[in-house]
Design an enzyme around this catalytic site. Structure first.
Site, PDB file in Angstrom:
ATOM      1  N   THR A 151       0.820  -1.218   0.000  1.00 50.31           N
ATOM      2  CA  THR A 151       0.000   0.000   0.000  1.00 50.31           C
ATOM      3  C   THR A 151       0.857   1.274   0.000  1.00 50.31           C
ATOM      4  OG1 THR A 151      -1.627  -1.255   1.266  1.00 50.31           O
ATOM      5  CG2 THR A 151      -1.883   1.132   1.257  1.00 50.31           C
ATOM      6  N   GLY A 171     -22.781  -1.386  30.170  1.00 50.08           N
ATOM      7  CA  GLY A 171     -21.623  -0.506  30.418  1.00 50.08           C
ATOM      8  C   GLY A 171     -20.327  -1.287  30.534  1.00 50.08           C
ATOM      9  N   GLU A 175      -6.378  -6.540   3.621  1.00 50.27           N
ATOM     10  CA  GLU A 175      -6.393  -7.672   2.667  1.00 50.27           C
ATOM     11  C   GLU A 175      -7.607  -7.602   1.742  1.00 50.27           C
ATOM     12  OE1 GLU A 175      -3.824  -9.375   2.401  1.00 50.27           O
ATOM     13  OE2 GLU A 175      -2.848  -9.335   4.360  1.00 50.27           O
TER      14      GLU A 175
HETATM   15  C1  LIG Z   1      -4.140  -1.699  10.456  1.00 50.78           C
HETATM   16  C2  LIG Z   1      -3.797  -1.856   9.010  1.00 50.78           C
HETATM   17  C3  LIG Z   1      -2.737  -2.670   8.647  1.00 50.78           C
HETATM   18  C4  LIG Z   1      -2.384  -2.806   7.302  1.00 50.78           C
HETATM   19  N1  LIG Z   1      -1.286  -3.567   6.964  1.00 50.78           N
HETATM   20  C5  LIG Z   1      -0.813  -3.528   5.688  1.00 50.78           C
HETATM   21  C6  LIG Z   1       0.424  -4.156   5.353  1.00 50.78           C
HETATM   22  O1  LIG Z   1       1.079  -4.803   6.172  1.00 50.78           O
HETATM   23  N2  LIG Z   1       0.902  -4.018   4.088  1.00 50.78           N
HETATM   24  C7  LIG Z   1       0.214  -3.324   3.138  1.00 50.78           C
HETATM   25  O2  LIG Z   1       0.696  -3.228   2.010  1.00 50.78           O
HETATM   26  N3  LIG Z   1      -0.977  -2.733   3.423  1.00 50.78           N
HETATM   27  C8  LIG Z   1      -1.497  -2.802   4.674  1.00 50.78           C
HETATM   28  N4  LIG Z   1      -2.692  -2.186   4.982  1.00 50.78           N
HETATM   29  C9  LIG Z   1      -3.390  -1.443   3.958  1.00 50.78           C
HETATM   30  C10 LIG Z   1      -4.726  -2.032   3.567  1.00 50.78           C
HETATM   31  O3  LIG Z   1      -4.550  -3.181   2.793  1.00 50.78           O
HETATM   32  C11 LIG Z   1      -5.503  -0.916   2.842  1.00 50.78           C
HETATM   33  O4  LIG Z   1      -5.866   0.033   3.828  1.00 50.78           O
HETATM   34  C12 LIG Z   1      -6.722  -1.425   2.114  1.00 50.78           C
HETATM   35  O5  LIG Z   1      -6.349  -2.219   1.022  1.00 50.78           O
HETATM   36  C13 LIG Z   1      -7.605  -0.279   1.602  1.00 50.78           C
HETATM   37  O6  LIG Z   1      -6.850   0.703   0.949  1.00 50.78           O
HETATM   38  P1  LIG Z   1      -7.012   2.236   1.383  1.00 50.78           P
HETATM   39  O7  LIG Z   1      -6.873   2.324   2.851  1.00 50.78           O
HETATM   40  O8  LIG Z   1      -6.072   3.058   0.573  1.00 50.78           O
HETATM   41  O9  LIG Z   1      -8.490   2.617   1.035  1.00 50.78           O
HETATM   42  P2  LIG Z   1      -9.045   3.041  -0.423  1.00 50.78           P
HETATM   43  O10 LIG Z   1      -8.621   2.062  -1.438  1.00 50.78           O
HETATM   44  O11 LIG Z   1      -8.730   4.475  -0.655  1.00 50.78           O
HETATM   45  O12 LIG Z   1     -10.591   2.869  -0.189  1.00 50.78           O
HETATM   46  C14 LIG Z   1     -11.379   3.832   0.491  1.00 50.78           C
HETATM   47  C15 LIG Z   1     -12.836   3.366   0.416  1.00 50.78           C
HETATM   48  O13 LIG Z   1     -13.253   3.293  -0.954  1.00 50.78           O
HETATM   49  C16 LIG Z   1     -13.728   1.995  -1.223  1.00 50.78           C
HETATM   50  N5  LIG Z   1     -13.413   1.613  -2.592  1.00 50.78           N
HETATM   51  C17 LIG Z   1     -12.210   1.669  -3.233  1.00 50.78           C
HETATM   52  N6  LIG Z   1     -12.324   1.173  -4.473  1.00 50.78           N
HETATM   53  C18 LIG Z   1     -13.599   0.766  -4.630  1.00 50.78           C
HETATM   54  C19 LIG Z   1     -14.327   0.142  -5.688  1.00 50.78           C
HETATM   55  N7  LIG Z   1     -13.753  -0.207  -6.834  1.00 50.78           N
HETATM   56  N8  LIG Z   1     -15.633  -0.113  -5.487  1.00 50.78           N
HETATM   57  C20 LIG Z   1     -16.229   0.191  -4.313  1.00 50.78           C
HETATM   58  N9  LIG Z   1     -15.599   0.777  -3.281  1.00 50.78           N
HETATM   59  C21 LIG Z   1     -14.285   1.040  -3.430  1.00 50.78           C
HETATM   60  C22 LIG Z   1     -13.036   1.098  -0.208  1.00 50.78           C
HETATM   61  O14 LIG Z   1     -13.718  -0.125  -0.022  1.00 50.78           O
HETATM   62  C23 LIG Z   1     -13.046   1.980   1.007  1.00 50.78           C
HETATM   63  O15 LIG Z   1     -14.295   1.905   1.631  1.00 50.78           O
HETATM   64  C24 LIG Z   1      -3.111  -2.100   6.322  1.00 50.78           C
HETATM   65  C25 LIG Z   1      -4.189  -1.296   6.701  1.00 50.78           C
HETATM   66  C26 LIG Z   1      -4.535  -1.166   8.020  1.00 50.78           C
HETATM   67  C27 LIG Z   1      -5.676  -0.273   8.386  1.00 50.78           C
END
Ligand SMILES: Cc1cc2nc3c(=O)[nH]c(=O)nc-3n(C[C@H](O)[C@H](O)[C@H](O)COP(=O)(O)OP(=O)(O)OC[C@H]3O[C@@H](n4cnc5c(N)ncnc54)[C@H](O)[C@@H]3O)c2cc1C
Length: 392
Positions: free
Chosen positions: A125, A340, A363
């Site tokens: 990411t 609570g 994921e």
């Molecule tokens: C605690 C935590 C640990 C993580 N660990 C890792 C890690 O170890 N390595 C790593 O690489 N990543 C990691 N991630 C990243 C994680 O995989 C991403 O946060 C996730 O894939 C979503 O990407 P984003 O946060 O950029 O959200 P975005 O992709 O910006 O999405 C924002 C919103 O838009 C929606 N959306 C996006 N595209 C579409 C679509 N085509 N149709 C409908 N809705 C859509 C999403 O579902 C979401 O609700 C982690 C995230 C968290 C919170």
């Protein structure tokens, strides 16, 4: 149709249950109250994983793993998922693409990772590339027989516990050449930008990293150049099933606690379980858990039978989507039944309620799982979701 679990599978489940209850549960409150575990405790935890024989469960015995089947991994993850603060993450699963390493990479990275001597974290990411990996910009530029990696990676889970990073980068900045690289944590040019805080209290952190002209040799390419996304696909299947099983475990622990509390708590002259509003919540939780468990075990078993890779991918999305959303509903009810007390951080139910929220995000978000399922429906019809597996 024989749905019984063989004794060797039950033995793995029992082993994980003992580990969760005797090693992980006693650490939960300390982690919650202090926000982190002391370094010595983390070291002891690593040793305990090995002592309980839970290291490298997802890799073959020949490379130092336990050679567990997918169903055995699911049973283990279910038990570990009962621990709060995502302490299940203490039991490392060396990333699946490491299987595709060269003999030298298996010797230097995979085997020591299975044995707990090394640990990987995964950096895909970026600030502008989340669900849409097509927007990844981190580049690995050819320079003679070396690559120079530059870019920014976010949410790198367990970087502080890891000693190398599996980095997704585009060779020569070309989107047609997504590639995985093995980068040692102490490589010059690799720095931590920020350590943000998250909803859950997690033992290892999810920092933001900067890669500033980080040099690696061609021997650090994992798999082939351009194979990055393909290697990630199989990995998603394993990771999504693990999340689903963790969600199942969290839901079961909360359900047991809520059911017990509903029997003991007396209000208006009777146990609250005799108020139909509470009884119905418990009944709904029972139904949700039973359905999710059936689905997760079934798909895990099917993968062990060798179902088609695309079908496994589609069904893993169904399982991850259902289990993570189910856990959200079940945990919310468990908090409500505790009243609570369900809002106090000392209550495991409160912590599990926060812990499972991320399972609808990482994921692949719930929306992305629906996109995958929807595209399979368009391509292959309803069969992948309505058919039953029968061996060829
Ligand atoms: C605690 C935590 C640990 C993580 N660990 C890792 C890690 O170890 N390595 C790593 O690489 N990543 C990691 N991630 C990243 C994680 O995989 C991403 O946060 C996730 O894939 C979503 O990407 P984003 O946060 O950029 O959200 P975005 O992709 O910006 O999405 C924002 C919103 O838009 C929606 N959306 C996006 N595209 C579409 C679509 N085509 N149709 C409908 N809705 C859509 C999403 O579902 C979401 O609700 C982690 C995230 C968290 C919170």
């Amino acid at each position: 149709m024989d749905l019984t679990l063989p004794p060797e599978d039950l033995a793995w489940k029992a082993r994980a249950k003992t580990f969760a209850e005797t090693v992980l549960f006693p650490l939960e409150l300390e982690l919650e109250m202090n926000g982190e575990l002391p370094r010595a405790t983390k070291g002891a935890l690593r040793s305990a994983v090995v002592a309980h024989g839970l290291h490298g469960i997802n890799h073959a015995v020949e490379v130092g793993g336990q050679g567990c089947t997918q169903l055995q991994q699911t049973l283990i993850s279910e038990e570990l998922g009962k621990a709060t603060n995502a302490l299940w993450a203490a039991v490392w699963h060396p990333a699946a693409p490491l299987k595709h390493g060269t003999p030298a990479q298996i010797h230097d990275y995979l085997t020591p990772s299975c044995l707990g001597k090394r640990r990987a974290c995964v950096a895909v990411t970026e600030p502008d590339a989340g669900s849409d990996t097509g927007l990844i910009r981190t580049a690995a530029m050819h320079n003679g027989d070396r690559y120079v990696i530059s870019g920014e990676k976010w949410f790198v889970t367990s970087f502080d516990e890891a000693d190398y990073v599996i980095v997704h980068a585009l060779v020569d900045g070309d989107p047609a050449q997504p590639t995985l690289f093995l980068v040692d944590r102490d490589a010059p040019g690799l720095t931590v930008e920020r350590h943000p805080k998250f909803t859950h209290t997690y033992a290892f952190g999810h920092p933001e990293l900067r890669f500033e002209r980080v040099e690696v040799g061609a021997d650090r390419v994992l798999g082939k150049v351009g194979q990055g996304l393909d290697l990630t696909k199989d990995w998603f299947v394993e990771a999504r099933l693990q999340i689903a099983a963790n969600c199942l475990g969290a839901s079961i622990r909360a359900f047991e606690m809520a059911n017990d509390w509903a029997a003991r708590r007396v209000q208006f002259g009777t146990s609250i379980r005799h108020h139909q509003a509470i009884e119905f919540m418990l009944a709904d939780m029972a139904v949700e858990i039973m359905a999710a468990k059936s689905m997760i075990y079934r798909v895990s078993w099917e993968i062990d039978q060798g179902i088609d890779r695309k079908l496994a991918h589609a069904r893993a999305s169904v399982v991850k989507l259902h289990a993570s959303e189910m856990a959200g509903r079940v945990l919310d009810k468990a908090v409500q039944i505790f009243g609570g007390r369900g809002y106090m951080r000392e209550n495991p139910v409160e912590r599990l309620n926060r812990d499972v929220r991320v399972d609808r995000i990482w994921e692949g978000t719930s929306e992305i799982q629906r996109v995958i399922i929807g595209s399979q429906l368009a391509k292959r019809g309803t069969g992948p979701f309505t058919d039953w597996y029968s061996p060829p």
